[in-house]
Enzyme design. Structure first.
Site, PDB file in Angstrom:
ATOM      1  N   ILE A  24      38.981  37.708  48.120  1.00 58.60           N
ATOM      2  CA  ILE A  24      40.150  37.276  47.370  1.00 58.60           C
ATOM      3  C   ILE A  24      40.665  38.432  46.523  1.00 58.60           C
ATOM      4  O   ILE A  24      39.935  38.999  45.708  1.00 58.60           O
ATOM      5  CB  ILE A  24      39.812  36.079  46.461  1.00 58.60           C
ATOM      6  CG1 ILE A  24      39.324  34.887  47.301  1.00 58.60           C
ATOM      7  CG2 ILE A  24      41.020  35.668  45.618  1.00 58.60           C
ATOM      8  CD1 ILE A  24      38.812  33.724  46.470  1.00 58.60           C
ATOM      9  N   CYS A  25      41.922  38.815  46.747  1.00 60.66           N
ATOM     10  CA  CYS A  25      42.601  39.871  45.987  1.00 60.66           C
ATOM     11  C   CYS A  25      41.766  41.157  45.999  1.00 60.66           C
ATOM     12  O   CYS A  25      41.475  41.692  47.068  1.00 60.66           O
ATOM     13  CB  CYS A  25      42.897  39.385  44.573  1.00 60.66           C
ATOM     14  SG  CYS A  25      44.123  40.406  43.712  1.00 60.66           S
ATOM     15  N   GLU A  26      41.361  41.669  44.842  1.00 57.44           N
ATOM     16  CA  GLU A  26      40.544  42.885  44.814  1.00 57.44           C
ATOM     17  C   GLU A  26      39.251  42.688  45.600  1.00 57.44           C
ATOM     18  O   GLU A  26      38.757  43.616  46.245  1.00 57.44           O
ATOM     19  CB  GLU A  26      40.230  43.269  43.373  1.00 57.44           C
ATOM     20  CG  GLU A  26      39.478  44.574  43.251  1.00 57.44           C
ATOM     21  CD  GLU A  26      39.106  44.907  41.810  1.00 57.44           C
ATOM     22  OE1 GLU A  26      38.768  46.079  41.536  1.00 57.44           O
ATOM     23  OE2 GLU A  26      39.134  44.001  40.952  1.00 57.44           O
TER      24      GLU A  26
END
Length: 371
Positions: free
Chosen positions: A153-155
């Site tokens: 998720i994301c980073e």
């Protein structure tokens, strides 16, 4: 005739009515908040237990009912260092975790904890080749699997991508959600409200970033919280007055509002060395796309990724503009690449009422045909 006895015109009546309504809502809001206890706004309540702890990092395994069809997985959820992973289990009726557990997914999550100044020298290399690798080994040992599915998720999606490139034999499938790959992809997005973080970072001089991190040792969570608030200034100005008053008569919605605020307020510091790589090497210099980003001295070749990939992105994402995510399609060597676009924003992928079933079904259906 006294002023107080003068007949009010239509406009004055409406103004008085609006004023009384605001006052009434304010009193209702105070009444609701007066009996809200800390236990009423608990988040991340899906049952889980730790299976590995190292320094600040904890690997959790979610409890699931060992019934029904054979379990799917193991699946490891990898969040980033910029926040806590509990957005995936914010409330019982909008929980990606609970939805996946209901489909008998064998689910794990890594919590990076709260880094301190003592962690300022940790790099992305350490998180990928040390902590994350130990998590995968522990999962394989606990489940008997030879490889895992990473759900980044994301980073954390960037970490998952880097790990899959570095340790392909340990990753069966790669699922990315709202993950930046092309950090200059915002330049291809026609929506001017997208890509504030990209633009802000590119306009920082390297010495400014070095000075900020050098002063604190880490990238302070409070600074990143302020950056995220600045992306939606009108929403930031109104959510604690107008929006909150609108929820006055609806206690369940107010509790959901407070759960979100509790998660947003829990903003860890980002370890300094990893923050330099994140802001300079990735956001400013876009080294991942250019093929010059290195982990443990080895260049990351996205073309070496030949495993099945599911890339989930949000069409109205102002934090990770869609082109930043969809660029992955033209960079990987996989012939089994799937995209799932959702008509929502960055956080809405995980907490939006309409997106919940779409994300769950999309992930589970995709995994069922990729054992």
């Amino acid at each position: 005739m006294l002023i107080g006895q003068m007949a009010a015109g239509p406009g004055e009546n409406k103004g008085l009515h609006d004023l009384l309504e605001v006052g009434t809502n304010f009193l209702r809001c105070l009444e609701t908040l007066s009996h809200v206890e800390a236990d009423d706004i608990q988040i991340a309540t899906a049952p889980k237990h730790p299976v590995l702890q190292q320094d600040r990092m904890t690997l959790f395994r979610y409890d699931r009912a060992d019934t029904g069809p054979a379990p799917i997985g193991p699946v490891l959820i990898v969040y980033g260092l910029i926040g806590r992973p509990w957005m995936i289990d914010l409330q019982e009726d909008r929980s990606l975790v609970r939805n996946l557990l209901a489909d008998n997914v064998d689910l794990f999550v890594v919590d990076w904890g709260h880094p301190t100044r003592a962690d300022q020298y940790l790099t992305i290399d350490d998180y990928v080749d040390w902590y994350l690798d130990d998590c995968v080994d522990q999962i394989c040992q606990a489940t008997g699997a030879s490889a895992v599915t990473l759900l980044g998720i994301c980073e954390g999606g960037v970490f998952s991508t880097l790990y899959a490139a570095r340790h392909p034999q340990k990753v069966r499938n790669l699922i990315l959600t709202v993950t930046p790959i092309d950090f200059h992809g915002d330049l291809k997005d026609a929506d001017p409200s997208h890509g504030f973080v990209n633009l802000w970072t590119r306009n920082l001089a390297d010495e400014d970033i070095e000075g900020l991190i050098g002063t604190y040792g880490n990238l302070p969570g409070e600074i990143m919280a302020a950056v995220f608030l600045a992306m939606t200034p009108l929403k930031t100005l109104t959510k604690y007055n107008r929006d909150l008053l609108d929820l006055a008569a609806d206690e369940p919605r107010m509790l959901n509002f407070l759960r979100m605020e509790k998660w947003l307020a829990d903003r860890p510091h980002h370890p300094g060395a990893a923050a330099r790589q994140w802001l300079i090497d990735l956001y400013k210099e876009n080294r991942l796309v250019r093929g010059t980003f290195e982990i443990s001295g080895a260049r990351i070749d996205l073309g070496s990724l030949t495993l099945p990939i599911l890339n989930i992105y949000a069409q109205h994402d102002h934090i990770v503009p869609p082109p930043c995510s969809t660029a992955l399609a033209g960079l990987v060597g996989s012939t089994d690449y799937t995209e799932l676009a959702l008509p929502c924003g960055h956080i809405g992928v995980f907490v939006g009422e309409k997106s919940q079933s779409v994300v769950q079904r999309g992930i589970v259906d995709w995994l069922r045909v990729r054992p």
